[in-house]
Design a protein around this motif. Structure first.
Motif, PDB file in Angstrom:
ATOM      1  N   PHE A   1       0.842  -1.197   0.000  1.00 14.16           N
ATOM      2  CA  PHE A   1       0.000   0.000   0.000  1.00 14.16           C
ATOM      3  C   PHE A   1       0.871   1.239   0.000  1.00 14.16           C
ATOM      4  O   PHE A   1       1.912   1.269   0.660  1.00 14.16           O
ATOM      5  CB  PHE A   1      -0.906   0.009   1.236  1.00 14.16           C
ATOM      6  CG  PHE A   1      -1.760   1.231   1.367  1.00 14.16           C
ATOM      7  CD1 PHE A   1      -2.905   1.390   0.602  1.00 14.16           C
ATOM      8  CD2 PHE A   1      -1.412   2.232   2.264  1.00 14.16           C
ATOM      9  CE1 PHE A   1      -3.689   2.527   0.721  1.00 14.16           C
ATOM     10  CE2 PHE A   1      -2.192   3.370   2.396  1.00 14.16           C
ATOM     11  CZ  PHE A   1      -3.332   3.515   1.626  1.00 14.16           C
ATOM     12  N   VAL A   2       0.439   2.258  -0.744  1.00 16.38           N
ATOM     13  CA  VAL A   2       1.142   3.534  -0.791  1.00 16.38           C
ATOM     14  C   VAL A   2       0.125   4.660  -0.639  1.00 16.38           C
ATOM     15  O   VAL A   2      -0.916   4.639  -1.287  1.00 16.38           O
ATOM     16  CB  VAL A   2       1.894   3.709  -2.131  1.00 16.38           C
ATOM     17  CG1 VAL A   2       2.621   5.045  -2.178  1.00 16.38           C
ATOM     18  CG2 VAL A   2       2.870   2.581  -2.362  1.00 16.38           C
ATOM     19  N   GLU A   3       0.429   5.604   0.238  1.00  8.82           N
ATOM     20  CA  GLU A   3      -0.392   6.809   0.393  1.00  8.82           C
ATOM     21  C   GLU A   3       0.466   8.008   0.015  1.00  8.82           C
ATOM     22  O   GLU A   3       1.544   8.204   0.579  1.00  8.82           O
ATOM     23  CB  GLU A   3      -0.859   6.943   1.841  1.00  8.82           C
ATOM     24  CG  GLU A   3      -1.729   8.149   2.099  1.00  8.82           C
ATOM     25  CD  GLU A   3      -2.118   8.244   3.565  1.00  8.82           C
ATOM     26  OE1 GLU A   3      -1.921   9.319   4.152  1.00  8.82           O
ATOM     27  OE2 GLU A   3      -2.599   7.224   4.111  1.00  8.82           O
ATOM     28  N   LEU A   4      -0.002   8.778  -0.990  1.00  5.41           N
ATOM     29  CA  LEU A   4       0.759   9.914  -1.497  1.00  5.41           C
ATOM     30  C   LEU A   4      -0.112  11.163  -1.529  1.00  5.41           C
ATOM     31  O   LEU A   4      -1.343  11.059  -1.576  1.00  5.41           O
ATOM     32  CB  LEU A   4       1.262   9.611  -2.919  1.00  5.41           C
ATOM     33  CG  LEU A   4       2.205   8.417  -3.063  1.00  5.41           C
ATOM     34  CD1 LEU A   4       2.462   8.118  -4.526  1.00  5.41           C
ATOM     35  CD2 LEU A   4       3.516   8.685  -2.333  1.00  5.41           C
ATOM     36  N   PRO A   5       0.509  12.338  -1.553  1.00  5.20           N
ATOM     37  CA  PRO A   5      -0.271  13.570  -1.652  1.00  5.20           C
ATOM     38  C   PRO A   5      -0.867  13.721  -3.054  1.00  5.20           C
ATOM     39  O   PRO A   5      -0.516  12.970  -3.968  1.00  5.20           O
ATOM     40  CB  PRO A   5       0.755  14.668  -1.380  1.00  5.20           C
ATOM     41  CG  PRO A   5       2.060  14.074  -1.779  1.00  5.20           C
ATOM     42  CD  PRO A   5       1.942  12.598  -1.478  1.00  5.20           C
ATOM     43  N   ALA A   6      -1.741  14.694  -3.218  1.00  4.85           N
ATOM     44  CA  ALA A   6      -2.380  14.962  -4.509  1.00  4.85           C
ATOM     45  C   ALA A   6      -1.614  16.050  -5.254  1.00  4.85           C
ATOM     46  O   ALA A   6      -0.877  16.837  -4.652  1.00  4.85           O
ATOM     47  CB  ALA A   6      -3.820  15.401  -4.278  1.00  4.85           C
ATOM     48  N   GLU A   7      -1.808  16.095  -6.571  1.00  7.44           N
ATOM     49  CA  GLU A   7      -1.252  17.192  -7.353  1.00  7.44           C
ATOM     50  C   GLU A   7      -1.735  18.506  -6.767  1.00  7.44           C
ATOM     51  O   GLU A   7      -2.893  18.630  -6.367  1.00  7.44           O
ATOM     52  CB  GLU A   7      -1.694  17.081  -8.812  1.00  7.44           C
ATOM     53  CG  GLU A   7      -0.929  16.053  -9.596  1.00  7.44           C
ATOM     54  CD  GLU A   7      -1.305  16.066 -11.082  1.00  7.44           C
ATOM     55  OE1 GLU A   7      -1.453  17.159 -11.663  1.00  7.44           O
ATOM     56  OE2 GLU A   7      -1.471  14.968 -11.624  1.00  7.44           O
ATOM     57  N   GLY A   8      -0.837  19.475  -6.692  1.00  4.07           N
ATOM     58  CA  GLY A   8      -1.184  20.773  -6.141  1.00  4.07           C
ATOM     59  C   GLY A   8      -0.866  20.918  -4.670  1.00  4.07           C
ATOM     60  O   GLY A   8      -0.821  22.033  -4.148  1.00  4.07           O
ATOM     61  N   ASP A   9      -0.661  19.800  -3.967  1.00  8.23           N
ATOM     62  CA  ASP A   9      -0.306  19.875  -2.546  1.00  8.23           C
ATOM     63  C   ASP A   9       1.096  20.472  -2.392  1.00  8.23           C
ATOM     64  O   ASP A   9       1.958  20.309  -3.257  1.00  8.23           O
ATOM     65  CB  ASP A   9      -0.324  18.481  -1.902  1.00  8.23           C
ATOM     66  CG  ASP A   9      -1.733  17.969  -1.636  1.00  8.23           C
ATOM     67  OD1 ASP A   9      -2.708  18.706  -1.902  1.00  8.23           O
ATOM     68  OD2 ASP A   9      -1.850  16.822  -1.164  1.00  8.23           O
TER      69      ASP A   9
END
Length: 126
Positions: free
Chosen positions: A41-49
């Motif tokens: 599992f990977v949790e990443l920020p969104a574009e624009g963050d």
């Protein structure tokens, strides 16, 4: 021995950076993926963050552990490798290629001076 490409800079927490035009690409090192084991599992920020150097920006979860991810540089996220959401094993298979995580427009290029050279990172992982 772990693969440590010479065209990147590193954090002590095992993230790497390389430049892609004006953007900075970020991922985790071969050493990190090996220590984690099979990534599930990977949790990443969104574009624009916005990212701040040294601050947490996401999480990698494996069958053995959960690890926080830290930003090597400050800036705005311009691209996220969405393939990782369906195929997190890319981090194990190709951490310096298809397993890249983010692209960031850096806010301050001088932050690169604070990152580890490949030689310094090699010494840390030996």
């Amino acid at each position: 021995m772990f693969e440590i490409p010479d065209d990147r800079k590193y954090l002590e927490s095992h993230e790497w950076t390389t430049t892609e035009g004006d953007a900075v690409r970020i991922g985790i090192s071969d050493f990190a993926q090996d220590e984690l084991g099979d990534v599930v599992f990977v949790e990443l920020p969104a574009e624009g963050d916005e990212l701040a150097a040294g601050e947490e920006f996401g999480v990698v979860e494996s069958i053995k552990a959960v690890s926080d991810l830290y930003a090597p540089v400050s800036g705005t996220v311009t691209a996220v490798n969405e393939e990782l959401f369906d195929a997190p094993e890319l981090l194990n298979d190709d951490p310096y290629g298809d397993g890249w995580m983010l692209e960031v427009e850096p806010a301050d290029a001088s932050e690169f001076d604070d990152l580890l050279s490949p030689e310094e990172y090699r010494e840390q992982t030996e």
